[in-house]
Scaffold this active site. Structure first.
Site, PDB file in Angstrom:
ATOM      1  N   GLU A  71      89.912   8.726 -14.742  1.00 46.57           N
ATOM      2  CA  GLU A  71      88.911   8.570 -15.900  1.00 46.57           C
ATOM      3  C   GLU A  71      89.470   7.943 -16.999  1.00 46.57           C
ATOM      4  O   GLU A  71      89.614   8.565 -18.003  1.00 46.57           O
ATOM      5  CB  GLU A  71      88.593   9.939 -16.180  1.00 46.57           C
ATOM      6  CG  GLU A  71      87.969  10.904 -14.880  1.00 46.57           C
ATOM      7  CD  GLU A  71      87.507  12.062 -15.508  1.00 46.57           C
ATOM      8  OE1 GLU A  71      87.468  12.585 -16.462  1.00 46.57           O
ATOM      9  OE2 GLU A  71      86.563  12.705 -14.655  1.00 46.57           O
TER      10      GLU A  71
ATOM     11  N   GLU B 268      85.198  13.624  -7.779  1.00 43.64           N
ATOM     12  CA  GLU B 268      85.000  14.889  -8.557  1.00 43.64           C
ATOM     13  C   GLU B 268      83.644  15.205  -8.606  1.00 43.64           C
ATOM     14  O   GLU B 268      82.894  14.288  -9.185  1.00 43.64           O
ATOM     15  CB  GLU B 268      85.663  14.817 -10.003  1.00 43.64           C
ATOM     16  CG  GLU B 268      87.209  15.065 -10.100  1.00 43.64           C
ATOM     17  CD  GLU B 268      87.761  14.932 -11.344  1.00 43.64           C
ATOM     18  OE1 GLU B 268      87.072  15.496 -12.341  1.00 43.64           O
ATOM     19  OE2 GLU B 268      88.907  14.581 -11.603  1.00 43.64           O
TER      20      GLU B 268
END
Ligand code: FCB
Length: 440
Positions: A168, A352
């Site tokens: 991320e 995710e």
């Protein structure tokens, strides 16, 4: 019950679950170096209850049990992360042999159980010693990170199924250097611009390092958030588009198009490090897959303040324990849009997806089962439209240290009692296990 079983997905579609090092391992154990999260958490007001990852789920000692839980559920793959500071306590220099041994045993433990190891090299454990040198603001971080990658993958690389350098990049840069909500808690546009570039440069150098070791199945993992204009004015549309730019398009464009979006450069160009335009050859290394982490959407309104002149507004949809709106259509959008705009035929993974809920042991987590159902429906719609999505990882295996929110938000398929450290599978774990056992 889940709507879908394994049999409804294409042949070879992978199911997995994800965790990260600092959130579960217990970072005070095993000779790990201090990280920016230890420092951030020790500063009053940053983390709920001043909690930290010193003990977390004590996965460092309980990993065999945790891998058994993954195998028993029928997951094909485990997305875990390696802590930089556990491998190299000062970020570079002497190796912590105990840390390397830990990951070595962990990877072997996965293989013994038939679980594919999907490694992430940075899920935010910047060694404090490197923060003293500027952390993500310092261009040298890209080389330090590549050296760390080379060091650990020299040992693990021959047994890793897939690897991504950075988890991320938006969180590493914008959330941590502009909003200041994650470590190192900086709120500074110059630091932000540098971090947004250096994080991608580090990704590129780490990919090079892994290729030089002969590794394959290498990717990038971005978190994507859907931006909805608060109303139908052109100003709201522009604000939402800019939010999409600095959250989503910046990183995907850098990785796959060798450019940064103009609307974001309007604000960041004056603060970028010299020569950034020449780095795309390193950043945009050929990749084998792209991972999308997806949780929610935001309603965005224009704001009279300084660039980016926007703000988040509370939305009307059902929300998780963290107040995040539940919006599965966003996942369908990003799967389709990423393939159409950036990645083409490259395999995509949902790396995710999951929800926080204030679970109590003994009560079925029907809310999480509904969340998984609605998001797996979204994956199905994307697959039906021809998107090459090859797998789906649930965040998370265990209730764990949820960063600035501490231990209260529970994301696990398995309940963690943080006093006894006992693990208790929730109803969502049982539902997934049932769905994954049905093969045809
Ligand atoms: C993601 C992070 C992960 C966890 C989930 C809820 O942004 O990668 O560590 O915090 O959100």
């Amino acid at each position: 019950m889940l709507h879908h079983s394994r049999a409804d997905f294409p042949e070879g579609f992978l199911f997995g679950t994800a965790t990260s090092a600092y959130q579960i391992e217990g970072h005070a154990t095993g000779g790990a170096g201090r990280t920016q999260w230890d420092d951030f958490a020790a500063t009053p007001g940053n983390v709920a209850g001043a909690e930290n990852g010193a003990l977390a789920c004590d996965h460092y000692h309980k990993w065999p049990q945790d891998l058994d839980l993954i195998a028993d559920a029928g997951f094909d793959s485990y997305r875990f992360s390696i802590s930089w500071a556990r491998v190299l306590p000062d970020g570079f220099g002497p190796v912590n042999a105990e840390g390397v041994d830990f990951y070595d045993r962990l990877v072997d433990g996965m293989l013994e159980r038939g679980i594919k190891p999907a490694a992430t090299l940075y899920h935010w454990e910047m060694p404090s010693a490197l923060l003293d040198l500027g952390g993500w603001r310092n261009r040298d971080v890209a080389k330090w990170f590549a050296d760390y990658t080379y060091t650990i993958m020299s040992t693990l690389g021959d047994r890793i199924w897939s690897a991504a350098p950075i988890n991320e990049p938006w969180c590493v840069s914008w959330l941590s250097h502009f909003l200041g909500q994650h470590a190192p808690g900086v709120r500074d546009i110059r630091a932000t611009a540098r971090a947004m570039h250096h994080v991608l440069l580090a990704h590129g150098h780490a990919i090079e390092a892994m290729r030089s070791l002969g590794m394959d199945n290498l990717g990038a993992v971005c978190n994507l958030e859907y931006a909805e204009p608060v109303d139908d004015t052109p100003e709201a549309a522009q604000a939402a588009s800019l939010y999409d730019g600095l959250y989503n398009r910046w990183f995907l464009s850098g990785l796959f198009k060798q450019e940064y979006p103009e609307d974001v450069l309007t604000g960041l160009a004056p603060h970028m490090p010299a020569g950034w335009e020449d780095d795309f050859g390193i950043i945009a290394q050929p990749l084998d897959w792209c991972g999308l982490n997806y949780y929610t959407r935001k309603l965005i309104a224009p704001d009279p303040g300084a660039w980016p002149s926007l703000r988040e507004v509370e939305g009307p949809l059902d929300k998780t324990q963290l107040g995040w709106e539940i919006y599965p259509d966003g996942l369908e959008h990003f799967l389709k849009n990423t393939a159409a705009t950036y990645t083409g035929d490259l395999p995509l993974y949902v790396t995710e997806n999951g929800m926080a809920w204030d679970d109590t042991p003994g009560r079925a987590d029907v809310e999480r089962i509904a969340y998984l159902n609605s998001h797996l429906d979204a994956v199905q719609r994307a697959l039906a439209a021809g998107v090459p999505c090859k797998g789906y990882y649930v965040w998370s295996l265990l209730d764990n240290f949820e960063w600035a929110f501490g231990y209260a938000p529970r994301f696990g398929l398995v309940h963690t009692d943080f006093a006894s450290l006992q693990r208790t599978p929730k109803a969502s774990y049982d539902a997934l296990k049932a769905a994954l056992s049905e093969r045809t």
